[in-house]
Design a protein around this motif. Structure first.
Motif, short mmCIF file in Angstrom:
data_model
loop_
_atom_site.label_atom_id
_atom_site.label_comp_id
_atom_site.label_asym_id
_atom_site.label_seq_id
_atom_site.Cartn_x
_atom_site.Cartn_y
_atom_site.Cartn_z
N GLN A 1 -6.64 9.57 -21.29
CA GLN A 1 -5.53 8.98 -20.56
C GLN A 1 -5.76 9.18 -19.06
OE1 GLN A 1 -1.73 10.16 -21.96
NE2 GLN A 1 -0.61 9.22 -20.28
N VAL A 2 -5.43 8.16 -18.27
CA VAL A 2 -5.65 8.23 -16.83
C VAL A 2 -4.30 8.31 -16.13
CG1 VAL A 2 -5.74 5.71 -16.62
CG2 VAL A 2 -6.78 7.15 -14.85
N GLN A 3 -4.20 9.14 -15.11
CA GLN A 3 -3.00 9.24 -14.28
C GLN A 3 -3.31 8.60 -12.94
OE1 GLN A 3 -2.32 13.52 -14.47
NE2 GLN A 3 -0.63 13.17 -15.90
N LEU A 4 -2.45 7.68 -12.53
CA LEU A 4 -2.68 6.91 -11.32
C LEU A 4 -1.77 7.39 -10.20
CD1 LEU A 4 -2.78 3.42 -13.07
CD2 LEU A 4 -4.74 4.80 -12.34
N VAL A 5 -2.31 7.39 -8.99
CA VAL A 5 -1.56 7.84 -7.83
C VAL A 5 -1.67 6.79 -6.73
CG1 VAL A 5 -1.27 9.63 -6.10
CG2 VAL A 5 -2.01 10.24 -8.41
N GLU A 6 -0.51 6.25 -6.30
CA GLU A 6 -0.49 5.27 -5.23
C GLU A 6 -0.26 5.96 -3.89
OE1 GLU A 6 1.93 3.46 -8.72
OE2 GLU A 6 1.80 5.37 -7.66
N SER A 7 -0.75 5.33 -2.83
CA SER A 7 -0.48 5.79 -1.47
C SER A 7 -0.51 4.60 -0.53
CB SER A 7 -1.51 6.84 -1.03
OG SER A 7 -2.80 6.29 -1.03
N GLY A 8 0.03 4.82 0.68
CA GLY A 8 -0.05 3.78 1.71
C GLY A 8 1.24 3.03 1.97
N GLY A 9 2.28 3.31 1.21
CA GLY A 9 3.55 2.63 1.45
C GLY A 9 4.18 3.10 2.75
N GLY A 10 5.24 2.41 3.15
CA GLY A 10 5.93 2.79 4.38
C GLY A 10 6.85 1.71 4.87
N LEU A 11 7.28 1.86 6.11
CA LEU A 11 8.18 0.92 6.76
C LEU A 11 7.39 0.08 7.76
CD1 LEU A 11 11.04 -0.13 7.47
CD2 LEU A 11 11.21 1.79 9.09
N VAL A 12 7.56 -1.23 7.69
CA VAL A 12 6.85 -2.12 8.58
C VAL A 12 7.76 -3.28 8.96
CG1 VAL A 12 5.85 -3.46 6.69
CG2 VAL A 12 4.67 -3.38 8.90
N GLN A 13 7.56 -3.84 10.14
CA GLN A 13 8.34 -5.01 10.54
C GLN A 13 7.81 -6.27 9.88
OE1 GLN A 13 8.29 -5.02 14.85
NE2 GLN A 13 10.23 -3.90 14.92
N ALA A 14 8.66 -7.24 9.75
CA ALA A 14 8.26 -8.53 9.21
C ALA A 14 7.08 -9.08 10.01
CB ALA A 14 9.42 -9.51 9.23
N GLY A 15 6.10 -9.61 9.27
CA GLY A 15 4.89 -10.11 9.90
C GLY A 15 3.78 -9.09 9.98
N GLY A 16 4.10 -7.84 9.70
CA GLY A 16 3.13 -6.78 9.76
C GLY A 16 2.29 -6.66 8.50
N SER A 17 1.46 -5.61 8.47
CA SER A 17 0.53 -5.40 7.37
C SER A 17 0.58 -3.96 6.88
CB SER A 17 -0.91 -5.72 7.81
OG SER A 17 -1.06 -7.06 8.20
N LEU A 18 0.25 -3.79 5.62
CA LEU A 18 0.07 -2.48 5.01
C LEU A 18 -1.05 -2.59 4.00
CD1 LEU A 18 3.69 -1.17 4.16
CD2 LEU A 18 2.10 -0.17 5.82
N ARG A 19 -1.73 -1.47 3.75
CA ARG A 19 -2.71 -1.42 2.67
C ARG A 19 -2.35 -0.29 1.72
NH1 ARG A 19 -9.25 -0.41 2.58
NH2 ARG A 19 -8.61 1.74 2.99
N LEU A 20 -2.15 -0.66 0.48
CA LEU A 20 -1.88 0.32 -0.57
C LEU A 20 -3.18 0.72 -1.25
CD1 LEU A 20 1.29 -1.25 -2.25
CD2 LEU A 20 1.15 0.24 -0.25
N SER A 21 -3.24 1.96 -1.68
CA SER A 21 -4.39 2.45 -2.43
C SER A 21 -3.92 3.04 -3.75
CB SER A 21 -5.14 3.53 -1.64
OG SER A 21 -5.64 3.03 -0.43
N CYS A 22 -4.80 3.00 -4.73
CA CYS A 22 -4.49 3.56 -6.05
C CYS A 22 -5.74 4.26 -6.55
CB CYS A 22 -4.08 2.46 -7.01
SG CYS A 22 -3.88 3.00 -8.73
N ALA A 23 -5.61 5.53 -6.85
CA ALA A 23 -6.74 6.30 -7.36
C ALA A 23 -6.27 7.15 -8.54
CB ALA A 23 -7.31 7.18 -6.26
N PRO A 24 -7.14 7.40 -9.48
CA PRO A 24 -6.76 8.22 -10.62
C PRO A 24 -6.91 9.70 -10.32
CG PRO A 24 -8.97 7.43 -10.95
CD PRO A 24 -8.49 6.85 -9.65
N SER A 25 -5.98 10.50 -10.85
CA SER A 25 -6.15 11.95 -10.72
C SER A 25 -7.13 12.47 -11.77
CB SER A 25 -4.80 12.65 -10.88
OG SER A 25 -4.24 12.38 -12.14
N GLY A 26 -7.36 11.63 -12.77
CA GLY A 26 -8.37 11.94 -13.77
C GLY A 26 -8.85 10.63 -14.36
#
Length: 122
Positions: A1-26
């Motif tokens: 079984q794999v456990q997934l961990v997301e990162s990279g969220g946050g607050l941004v203004q309209a028109g802006g950009s974000l990059r989310l990442s997802c990596a397994p803890s195992g």
């Protein structure tokens, strides 16, 4: 079984950009078809994007097509979601997910992360 961990969220203004990442803890993401989903307050969770095990095939919801890009780096054991031209309606908790099947699918995911909040202000 794999456990997934997301990162990279946050607050941004309209028109802006974000990059989310997802990596397994195992485990190793290269074994799985991967996807991103989101759930806004008071709404059901919805498919955002999916990517095949090798990264050669992708699928996007119509609402994000042309603005979001899903990718994966199996050597780094990480999946990404690049989000550009963000809109207030993109505000949601974003989840990464993995499935054991070979092809991209918009349902039938076996493993889920805890989610990361993305808030887009107008």
């Amino acid at each position: 079984q794999v456990q997934l961990v997301e990162s990279g969220g946050g607050l941004v203004q309209a028109g802006g950009s974000l990059r989310l990442s997802c990596a397994p803890s195992g485990g190793t993401v290269s074994r799985y078809t991967m996807g991103w989903f989101r759930q806004a307050p008071g709404k059901e969770r919805e498919f955002v994007a999916g990517i095949s095990r090798g990264g050669g095939s992708t699928d996007y919801a119509d609402s994000v097509k042309g603005r979001f890009t899903i990718s994966r780096d199996n050597a780094k054991n990480t999946m990404y979601l690049q989000m550009n031209s963000l809109k207030p309606e993109d505000t949601a908790v974003y989840y990464c997910a993995a499935r054991n099947g070979l092809g991209i699918n918009r349902r039938g995911y076996d493993y889920w992360g805890q989610g990361t909040q993305v808030t887009v202000s107008s």
